[in-house]
Design a protein around this motif. Structure first.
Motif, short mmCIF file in Angstrom:
data_model
loop_
_atom_site.label_atom_id
_atom_site.label_comp_id
_atom_site.label_asym_id
_atom_site.label_seq_id
_atom_site.Cartn_x
_atom_site.Cartn_y
_atom_site.Cartn_z
N SER A 1 1.03 -0.89 0.01
CA SER A 1 0.03 -0.10 0.31
C SER A 1 1.00 1.47 0.22
CB SER A 1 -1.17 -0.21 0.93
OG SER A 1 -1.62 0.99 0.90
N GLU A 2 1.76 1.26 0.56
CA GLU A 2 2.96 2.30 0.69
C GLU A 2 3.14 3.10 -0.34
OE1 GLU A 2 6.50 4.90 1.24
OE2 GLU A 2 6.33 2.53 0.77
N ARG A 3 3.83 1.32 -0.86
CA ARG A 3 4.93 2.00 -2.16
C ARG A 3 3.79 1.95 -3.73
NH1 ARG A 3 8.62 4.64 -5.14
NH2 ARG A 3 8.88 3.34 -6.90
N TYR A 4 2.47 1.99 -3.34
CA TYR A 4 1.28 2.02 -4.52
C TYR A 4 1.27 3.14 -4.52
CZ TYR A 4 -3.46 1.65 -5.85
OH TYR A 4 -4.33 2.13 -7.60
N ILE A 5 1.07 3.89 -3.01
CA ILE A 5 0.31 5.23 -2.95
C ILE A 5 1.92 6.33 -3.44
CG2 ILE A 5 -0.16 7.36 -1.51
CD1 ILE A 5 -2.28 5.70 -2.14
N GLN A 6 2.76 6.06 -2.44
CA GLN A 6 4.55 6.40 -3.14
C GLN A 6 4.69 6.89 -5.05
OE1 GLN A 6 5.86 8.40 -1.61
NE2 GLN A 6 4.29 8.00 0.38
N LYS A 7 3.68 5.80 -5.44
CA LYS A 7 3.66 6.57 -7.01
C LYS A 7 3.08 6.81 -7.87
CE LYS A 7 5.52 2.82 -9.57
NZ LYS A 7 6.29 2.50 -10.30
N TYR A 8 1.83 7.45 -6.91
CA TYR A 8 1.17 8.34 -7.40
C TYR A 8 1.59 10.11 -7.25
CZ TYR A 8 -2.36 5.19 -9.31
OH TYR A 8 -2.89 4.62 -10.11
N THR A 9 1.66 9.64 -5.52
CA THR A 9 2.26 10.85 -5.22
C THR A 9 3.10 11.07 -4.07
OG1 THR A 9 1.21 13.06 -3.25
CG2 THR A 9 0.28 10.87 -3.27
N LYS A 10 4.33 11.47 -3.35
CA LYS A 10 4.93 11.42 -2.27
C LYS A 10 4.48 12.14 -1.09
CE LYS A 10 8.09 9.60 -5.44
NZ LYS A 10 8.06 8.68 -5.79
N ASN A 11 4.83 11.04 -0.50
CA ASN A 11 4.38 12.07 0.60
C ASN A 11 5.03 10.74 1.69
OD1 ASN A 11 2.72 12.28 3.12
ND2 ASN A 11 1.12 12.29 2.01
N LYS A 12 5.89 12.09 2.51
CA LYS A 12 6.83 11.39 3.64
C LYS A 12 5.90 10.65 4.54
CE LYS A 12 10.75 13.46 2.09
NZ LYS A 12 11.75 14.21 2.68
N ASN A 13 5.12 11.57 5.26
CA ASN A 13 4.42 10.95 6.35
C ASN A 13 3.79 9.78 5.87
OD1 ASN A 13 4.64 13.32 7.57
ND2 ASN A 13 2.77 14.62 6.33
N VAL A 14 2.97 8.99 4.45
CA VAL A 14 2.23 8.03 4.91
C VAL A 14 3.69 7.00 4.82
CG1 VAL A 14 1.65 6.62 2.83
CG2 VAL A 14 0.75 8.65 2.60
N MET A 15 5.13 7.36 3.82
CA MET A 15 5.43 6.36 4.38
C MET A 15 6.13 6.15 5.89
SD MET A 15 10.39 6.24 3.28
CE MET A 15 9.16 6.10 1.74
#
Length: 620
Positions: A261-275
């Motif tokens: 899920s984290e990698r999937y989100i990062q492919k769309y938008t770079k959000n360090k808080n999600v990481m």
């Protein structure tokens, strides 16, 4: 078609008889069983089947039979009358459900005795007479015969039972259909798995590595849930079944989902808080897993709520990031909802959505199937999104190149005018550059000399690295060959009587406390780490019913003798042991003999079991 009318069975005072007619091909017979709870596990089949004992049986009124007494075996009784005129029908009794801990079937013989067949979740698969993932038994019931069969069952949780009588034809049809549907299920999952491995090979993106990990975990979970893994992959290793049921696979599923899920989100938008939240969620899930296994086990409702919260926090932030970027991935959202449903439904085995236990058990399979399909759609949508981004970037790049060409032409025209004016200046500069080139060549020679020196230093460092590597290997080898603890080191672990008694207490009552006098399970802590029953006030010492009962010398020395008995690398004589422990030679011999008797009693294997397993052996 199953035909079961009111005439298909008869009642008497003690037992309900199942009547098999020519129209009958299969019957769901769970409600036709009688049961008896053997709380002390002390009755034999001869006692259970005796005429005087039949009035002790009670009618089964619920498919769970009992909701308590998980440590006590349950005896089941069923009487069948074969009133068929067809002689070529064979009948099978099937106990659906792969995870019954232990089930023994008793076949009546003409001489009044019984032939037994034992199988179960904790026994090797090869012991089964019918090699099927469920428990199936050939009844050998001829027309005009009436027989009473008995089963002895041990459970590991409050499971729902489903017993069926089937002819050989119905049994084969049912089995083939079930295996066919499971084959389709696993086949699709393997296809999705193979495709994602191919994507990882071509794109080298960890997204397509985390998703296969999730698929493999779901396949492992399913193989452990339906029994196919036990039948085909680990038939002689029933301990894998227990591993499959102790939240380990669920942990892998959740960790894989969080990483995917984290990698999937990062492919769309770079959000360090999600990481960051994903890392925290992984750590919290690992702590919860360790706590459930080794410390305070939470109630399953609290455990499920905490697990869903751990998953929901990074998921919510990731979903917010997608919505903020105007990306609407509904397949991703519904896949996550399927994951929540899998966790809740698979962990809480008491949830019953359907009247059919088979549907209840297999309900999680289409949910997992839908989850994998939805996650795959999410990946396809993301690939399409990335492809569109690539095409858009190419179009923008083409426009930018055209503008650059126009600017280049304009600049070229201006430069041509200036070239003539600057030619003379360039010629002068060329002379200066020639002089500087000579200087650069001189500097280059010096750099080459320095480079050769650096090369020599690198070679020297490589040689030193090889020496250091060999030294590390030798040290590692020495560490691997180190022996166990001597008595002085062992005393640091178990320094006194209180430490040993505390260890015995935790080992003895690690599962659950039951009073020896009244079987009550509530207690208060007593002196020397003993336990006093809250019901009858009976006090039980930790050493009662253990190898250290009525010990005449310090228990910490007995611990060391037991510790040495389980090691192959140390073989002390009685004189050496007596001198080390400052005990009489006869005392050491007597306790070592007691240990040998304990090993023989439980069939102790030094290679497979630790020394502490002998501590709870009671010889008196």
């Amino acid at each position: 078609m199953v035909v079961l009318s009111i005439e298909s069975f008869a009642k008497n005072d003690s037992n309900k008889v199942i009547l098999l007619t020519d129209e009958t091909s299969q019957i769901h017979v769970t409600s036709y069983f009688d049961f008896f709870l053997d709380t002390n596990a002390r009755y034999s089949i001869d006692q259970i089947s005796s005429h005087e004992f039949q009035d002790h049986f009670k009618r089964v009124t619920d498919s769970h039979i009992l909701f308590d007494y998980l440590d006590s075996p349950i005896w089941l009784r069923i009487t069948i009358n074969n009133n068929q005129s067809i002689y070529n029908h064979s009948w099978y009794l099937e106990s659906w459900g792969f995870d019954i801990k232990n089930v023994t079937f008793y076949f009546p013989k003409p001489n009044g005795t019984f032939e037994t067949s034992t199988a179960g979740f904790e026994r090797p698969f090869e012991e089964r007479s019918v090699k099927h993932k469920n428990f199936n038994y050939f009844l050998d019931l001829r027309p005009s015969e009436t027989k009473t069969y008995y089963l002895k069952i041990k459970r590991s949780y409050n499971q729902e039972f489903s017993f069926h009588l089937r002819t050989n034809e119905k049994f084969l049809s049912h089995s083939l259909n079930e295996y066919f549907l499971l084959g389709i299920y696993y086949g699709v999952l393997v296809i999705i798995l193979t495709f994602n491995f191919y994507l990882f090979y071509r794109l080298r993106d960890t997204l397509y590595l985390y998703f296969p990990c999730l698929i493999i975990a779901c396949i492992w979970f399913s193989l452990g849930r339906d029994g196919l893994g036990f039948q085909y992959l680990w038939p002689n290793s029933p301990w894998v079944n227990k591993l499959n049921n102790e939240k380990f696979v669920e942990l892998i599923i959740i960790l894989s989902t969080l990483l995917f899920s984290e990698r999937y989100i990062q492919k769309y938008t770079k959000n360090k808080n999600v990481m960051k939240l994903t890392v925290w969620a992984i750590l919290l899930k690992l702590l919860l897993f360790v706590n459930q296994l080794f410390f305070f086990e939470l109630n399953y409702v609290n455990y499920i709520v905490i697990t869903i919260i751990i998953l929901l926090i990074p998921f919510s932030l990731g979903l917010y990031s997608l919505l903020k970027a105007k990306i609407y991935s509904w397949s991703y959202v519904f896949a996550y909802l399927c994951l929540f449903l899998v966790i809740v439904y698979s962990y809480s085995k008491s949830i019953q959505l359907f009247d059919n236990p088979v549907l209840n058990w297999y309900f999680v399979y289409p949910v997992i199937f839908a989850e994998m399909i939805l996650f795959s759609f999410s990946i396809f949508n993301q690939l399409k999104f990335l492809q569109n981004q690539f095409l858009t970037a190419n179009a923008e790049k083409t426009i930018a190149l055209e503008k650059n060409n126009q600017l280049t032409q304009e600049l070229n025209s201006k430069l041509k005018e200036k070239v003539r004016a600057r030619t003379e200046k360039i010629e002068k500069m060329a002379a200066d550059l020639a002089q500087k080139n000579v200087e650069l060549q001189t500097t280059n020679v010096k750099l080459q000399e320095l480079n050769s020196q650096v090369t020599q230093l690198n070679n020297y460092l490589q040689e030193n690295n090889k020496i250091l590597k060999s030294s590390v290997e030798e040290v590692t080898k020495d560490l691997a060959l180190m022996k166990g603890l001597d008595f002085e080191d062992f005393k640091n672990v178990f320094p006194d009587k209180d430490t040993c008694l505390k260890f015995i207490s935790e080992l003895k009552w690690k599962d659950k406390y039951h009073c020896k006098k009244c079987e009550y399970n509530k207690f208060t802590e007593g002196p020397n780490h003993g336990r006093r029953c809250k019901n009858c006030n009976y006090y039980e010492s930790p050493t009662v019913d253990t190898l250290f009962h009525k010990l005449k010398f310090p228990i910490e020395k007995a611990f060391y003798i037991l510790y040495l008995s389980n090691r192959k690398d140390v073989d002390l004589t009685l004189n050496e042991l007596s001198e080390i422990l400052e005990l009489r030679r006869e005392t050491c011999w007597a306790f070592k003999n007691k240990i040998s008797q304990a090993m023989e009693k439980v069939g102790h294997n030094k290679d497979l079991n630790g020394w502490e397993t002998l501590a709870l052996v009671h010889l008196e």
